[in-house]
Design an enzyme around this catalytic site. Structure first.
Site, short mmCIF file in Angstrom:
data_model
loop_
_atom_site.label_atom_id
_atom_site.label_comp_id
_atom_site.label_asym_id
_atom_site.label_seq_id
_atom_site.Cartn_x
_atom_site.Cartn_y
_atom_site.Cartn_z
N ASP A 82 -8.78 46.32 0.12
CA ASP A 82 -9.24 47.65 0.51
C ASP A 82 -8.05 48.60 0.61
OD1 ASP A 82 -11.02 49.61 1.39
OD2 ASP A 82 -10.79 49.06 3.50
N ASP A 104 -6.03 53.07 -4.22
CA ASP A 104 -6.34 54.38 -3.64
C ASP A 104 -5.27 55.39 -4.05
OD1 ASP A 104 -7.02 56.59 -2.21
OD2 ASP A 104 -6.95 55.64 -0.24
N GLY A 212 -15.91 54.84 4.71
CA GLY A 212 -16.12 55.55 5.96
C GLY A 212 -17.57 55.67 6.34
N ASN A 254 -18.81 50.55 2.61
CA ASN A 254 -17.77 49.98 3.47
C ASN A 254 -18.09 50.20 4.93
OD1 ASN A 254 -16.56 49.68 0.97
ND2 ASN A 254 -14.58 50.45 1.64
N ASP A 256 -16.31 49.07 8.68
CA ASP A 256 -15.26 48.41 9.46
C ASP A 256 -15.37 48.77 10.94
OD1 ASP A 256 -12.98 47.13 10.35
OD2 ASP A 256 -11.58 48.54 9.45
#
Length: 309
Positions: A82, A104, A212, A254, A256
């Site tokens: 990630d 990224d 996010g 995603n 987290d």
């Protein structure tokens, strides 16, 4: 069962109108909570590690634990890097046995992002590994990823980016945000479905990713604070918006922050109610169980990936 790439996962998800959950792992208990939840719901899953997780637990430890999970559960599991910041991080992940990587380059200008992403794609594809890239900028904070300003993804640029880089999936910016404090208290979250729809039209059958995308459950935040926490004004993405995105071109979501909050709330509760407790298995076990419940809920109500194996 060996680890898999996300290629076939995403193909099935796109055609079936659901998404695969990508859950960040940092230790054994988080990993077990996630895979137990996925196994209970008969769902494929992506276990992803940030560079912070690699530094914390070590790539070999993480890979070995994920392999054990795949062997024990028999479900489809992809191991994903990630927010890889550069080619060196990607090379480390691939050498460590990751089946999917993200580069990224969203903080670079358009041309530089294309150039660096193409370099990563060429290296990864030569090693049988798929690549997720990012175009657009999400505000917020997560591990080493920090951005103060949100920049929506331009659909025309998305087409050019995918064609020139050869990436396998693309993370876009349509209104999600990293971390627990995504929005001001009086702001009502909105996702730009018009952007998503246009990208889907211009890039048919191409898998899109949302970063996010934690919902930041108010009850979990309240539980954290009840047992000694100080998490004020945390706010996430409404579940119904995420489910709508998952029914469209979004094949990977995603999450987290929701895992972190659930584990922290459960551990705080154990310590508050049993101040003499010092057996890590008791409080970490409670955290693991809380994560499993979150993952099962996400699979059923956000992702739509239950019974897809």
């Amino acid at each position: 069962m060996p680890l898999v790439t996300t290629k076939e996962m995403f193909k099935k998800a796109y055609e079936g109108g659901y998404a695969i959950g990508a859950f960040n792992i940092n230790n054994l208990e988080i990993l077990q909570g996630v895979v137990k939840g996925a196994k209970a719901k008969n769902s494929p899953v992506i276990l992803q590690c940030s560079t912070g997780a690699l530094k914390y637990a070590g790539p070999k430890y993480l890979r070995a634990m994920v392999e054990a999970a795949a062997e024990e559960t028999g479900i489809d599991i992809a191991l994903h890097l990630d927010h890889g910041p550069d080619l060196d991080a990607v090379k480390l992940a691939i050498a460590s046995g990751f089946t999917s990587v993200m580069f990224d380059g969203s903080h670079y200008d358009f041309e530089e992002n294309i150039g660096k992403t193409k370099e990563v794609v060429e290296y990864a594809h030569a090693h049988g590994v798929v690549v997720e890239a990012e175009l657009g900028v999400l505000a917020g904070v997560e591990d080493d990823v920090v951005a103060a300003e949100h920049v929506y993804t331009d659909p025309d640029q998305a087409v050019e980016f995918v064609e020139r880089t050869g990436c396998d999936s693309l993370a876009i910016a349509i209104g999600t945000s990293h971390g627990a404090f995504k929005f001001p208290p009086d702001y009502e979250p909105q996702l730009r479905f018009d952007i998503l729809e246009e990208i889907q039209r211009k890039l048919p059958n191409f898998p899109i990713v949302l970063h996010g995308a934690s919902a930041v459950d108010p009850e979990t935040v309240e539980m954290c604070n009840k047992f000694g926490g100080n998490i004020a004004n945390a706010k996430g993405i409404p579940v119904e918006m995420l489910r709508k995105a998952a029914s469209m071109a979004v094949c990977k979501i995603n999450m987290d922050t929701d895992l972190r909050l659930a584990m922290t709330a459960a551990i705080r509760k154990v310590f508050a109610e049993n101040p003499a407790e010092f057996d890590p298995r008791k409080y970490l076990g409670a955290g693991r169980d809380a994560i499993q419940k979150v993952v099962e809920y996400k699979i059923e109500n956000v992702l739509g990936s239950a019974n897809r194996l």
